[in-house]
Design a protein around this motif. Structure first.
Motif, PDB file in Angstrom:
ATOM      1  N   PRO A  46      26.188  -5.558  19.020  1.00 13.63           N
ATOM      2  CA  PRO A  46      24.895  -5.436  19.709  1.00 13.63           C
ATOM      3  C   PRO A  46      24.377  -3.998  19.763  1.00 13.63           C
ATOM      4  N   LEU A  47      23.089  -3.893  20.040  1.00 14.16           N
ATOM      5  CA  LEU A  47      22.451  -2.597  20.228  1.00 14.16           C
ATOM      6  C   LEU A  47      22.772  -2.089  21.635  1.00 14.16           C
ATOM      7  N   VAL A  48      23.120  -0.818  21.756  1.00 15.41           N
ATOM      8  CA  VAL A  48      23.425  -0.221  23.065  1.00 15.41           C
ATOM      9  C   VAL A  48      22.120   0.175  23.746  1.00 15.41           C
ATOM     10  N   LEU A  49      21.835  -0.450  24.904  1.00 14.64           N
ATOM     11  CA  LEU A  49      20.594  -0.163  25.632  1.00 14.64           C
ATOM     12  C   LEU A  49      20.816   0.751  26.839  1.00 14.64           C
ATOM     13  N   ASP A  50      22.059   0.870  27.279  1.00 14.35           N
ATOM     14  CA  ASP A  50      22.366   1.744  28.410  1.00 14.35           C
ATOM     15  C   ASP A  50      23.848   2.097  28.346  1.00 14.35           C
ATOM     16  N   ILE A  51      24.200   3.277  28.891  1.00 12.17           N
ATOM     17  CA  ILE A  51      25.599   3.722  28.917  1.00 12.17           C
ATOM     18  C   ILE A  51      25.944   4.139  30.340  1.00 12.17           C
ATOM     19  N   GLN A  52      27.020   3.569  30.876  1.00 15.79           N
ATOM     20  CA  GLN A  52      27.495   3.922  32.221  1.00 15.79           C
ATOM     21  C   GLN A  52      28.984   4.244  32.137  1.00 15.79           C
ATOM     22  N   ILE A  53      29.350   5.400  32.723  1.00 11.56           N
ATOM     23  CA  ILE A  53      30.755   5.790  32.806  1.00 11.56           C
ATOM     24  C   ILE A  53      31.151   5.708  34.268  1.00 11.56           C
ATOM     25  N   ILE A 107      30.925  -4.124  26.864  1.00 13.55           N
ATOM     26  CA  ILE A 107      29.465  -4.162  26.794  1.00 13.55           C
ATOM     27  C   ILE A 107      29.006  -5.455  27.445  1.00 13.55           C
ATOM     28  N   THR A 108      28.053  -5.355  28.346  1.00 15.71           N
ATOM     29  CA  THR A 108      27.607  -6.509  29.121  1.00 15.71           C
ATOM     30  C   THR A 108      26.626  -7.359  28.320  1.00 15.71           C
ATOM     31  N   SER A 109      26.257  -8.497  28.919  1.00 19.18           N
ATOM     32  CA  SER A 109      25.280  -9.383  28.275  1.00 19.18           C
ATOM     33  C   SER A 109      23.911  -8.729  28.168  1.00 19.18           C
ATOM     34  N   LYS A 110      23.682  -7.694  28.978  1.00 25.63           N
ATOM     35  CA  LYS A 110      22.410  -6.956  28.913  1.00 25.63           C
ATOM     36  C   LYS A 110      22.534  -5.711  28.042  1.00 25.63           C
ATOM     37  N   ASN A 111      23.594  -5.653  27.254  1.00 23.18           N
ATOM     38  CA  ASN A 111      23.807  -4.560  26.288  1.00 23.18           C
ATOM     39  C   ASN A 111      24.012  -3.193  26.960  1.00 23.18           C
ATOM     40  N   THR A 112      24.645  -3.223  28.133  1.00 21.19           N
ATOM     41  CA  THR A 112      25.028  -1.973  28.801  1.00 21.19           C
ATOM     42  C   THR A 112      26.475  -1.671  28.458  1.00 21.19           C
ATOM     43  N   LEU A 113      26.706  -0.504  27.868  1.00 24.82           N
ATOM     44  CA  LEU A 113      28.058  -0.081  27.532  1.00 24.82           C
ATOM     45  C   LEU A 113      28.690   0.535  28.777  1.00 24.82           C
ATOM     46  N   ILE A 114      29.788  -0.051  29.236  1.00 23.95           N
ATOM     47  CA  ILE A 114      30.472   0.441  30.433  1.00 23.95           C
ATOM     48  C   ILE A 114      31.826   0.992  30.036  1.00 23.95           C
ATOM     49  N   ILE A 115      32.038   2.269  30.334  1.00 18.48           N
ATOM     50  CA  ILE A 115      33.312   2.944  30.060  1.00 18.48           C
ATOM     51  C   ILE A 115      33.989   3.192  31.398  1.00 18.48           C
ATOM     52  N   LYS A 116      35.145   2.577  31.596  1.00 17.64           N
ATOM     53  CA  LYS A 116      35.859   2.682  32.881  1.00 17.64           C
ATOM     54  C   LYS A 116      36.965   3.724  32.770  1.00 17.64           C
ATOM     55  N   VAL A 117      36.906   4.728  33.655  1.00 13.88           N
ATOM     56  CA  VAL A 117      37.902   5.803  33.687  1.00 13.88           C
ATOM     57  C   VAL A 117      38.789   5.617  34.913  1.00 13.88           C
TER      58      VAL A 117
END
Length: 267
Positions: A46-53, A107-117
């Motif tokens: 999928p296309l990445v629409l948002d990135i959250q760390i 990556i969520t169904s809304k194309n948000t990439l979530i990186i968990k630290v």
């Protein structure tokens, strides 16, 4: 121009999959007249629409998004994600978070990439080699305490505080160990210390305005309570008639904390 071999097809499939852009890749052939057409069928990431760390503590996560190669608007590339994980962990180490790691990437169904630290917290801090009362007093000035995210820069500053406090003649480099209390990794810190002698006596010669004087200096640590210091000093020299006499004397009493309740600087 030649009939595709199964080995070559599999090799091409592996190359395409390892590029990191595809979720699934298949290959099949279709006869076209006297020829065979080789077709690759792929499902793109999928296309990445948002990135959250995200993390379990304040370790400056917002700034980490600027150092990774994955950007909003790009197709998700798993190969690049692995490189981004290494970049994040390297930067965390530079910032003193030696045990922080990227726990997972999704990556969520809304194309948000979530990186968990995941950043381990301190479970215990210990001073060994001194009395329990002095250990309690020594620990009160430290910043790296149980419940906080482990940071090696903070621990270095804490060791400097222990050295400057004046309670100990030796403070070791802290021993760091990891435990698994049930909710992830936790950190234990132990400083090995040696208490300063309670009594101190110094005798010597010193120069004051080109005059040679003898001195006697006496100090007592923990005079009335733990951490307080009583010191006295006298200088002995000759007077105008060349007779030995006391030239100066001083008596000092010092409490770094008022009655061991609050720092003197806050009084």
């Amino acid at each position: 121009g030649r009939r595709p071999a199964e080995y070559d097809i599999q090799k091409d499939l592996n190359t395409l999959y390892l590029s990191g852009y595809f979720q699934k890749i298949d290959a099949f052939t279709r006869p076209t007249g006297n020829k065979v057409m080789l077709i690759f069928s792929a499902i793109e990431n999928p296309l990445v629409l948002d990135i959250q760390i995200k993390g379990n503590g304040e370790v400056g996560l917002e700034s980490l998004a600027t150092i990774i190669d994955t950007k909003v608007g790009q197709v998700l590339n798993l190969k690049r994600i692995e490189q981004d994980k290494s970049k994040i962990e390297d930067q965390l180490k530079k910032n003193g978070y030696l045990f922080s790691k990227v726990q997972n990437v999704d990556i969520t169904s809304k194309n948000t990439l979530i990186i968990k630290v995941d950043s381990p917290k301190i479970m215990s801090v210990k001073l060994s080699g001194c009395s329990s009362s002095l250990a309690k007093i020594g620990l009160r000035d430290l910043d790296a305490v149980p419940g906080k995210i482990f940071n090696s820069d903070q621990v270095k500053k804490d060791r400097e505080r222990l050295i400057k406090a004046g309670y100990f003649s030796e403070v070791s480099v802290p021993e760091i160990s990891e435990t698994l209390p049930g909710k992830g990794t936790a950190i234990n810190i132990e400083y090995k210390v040696k208490e300063k002698p309670t009594n101190r006596v110094d005798v010597g010669i010193e120069l004051d305005r080109d005059i040679v004087l003898g001195f006697l200096s006496v100090g007592r640590n923990h005079f009335l309570m733990p951490t307080d210091v009583l010191t006295g000093k006298i200088q002995i020299g000759t007077d105008e008639s060349n007779m030995l006499a006391v030239r100066t004397y001083a008596l000092k009493y010092y409490q770094p904390w008022l009655l061991n309740l609050m720092p003197i600087s806050l009084v």
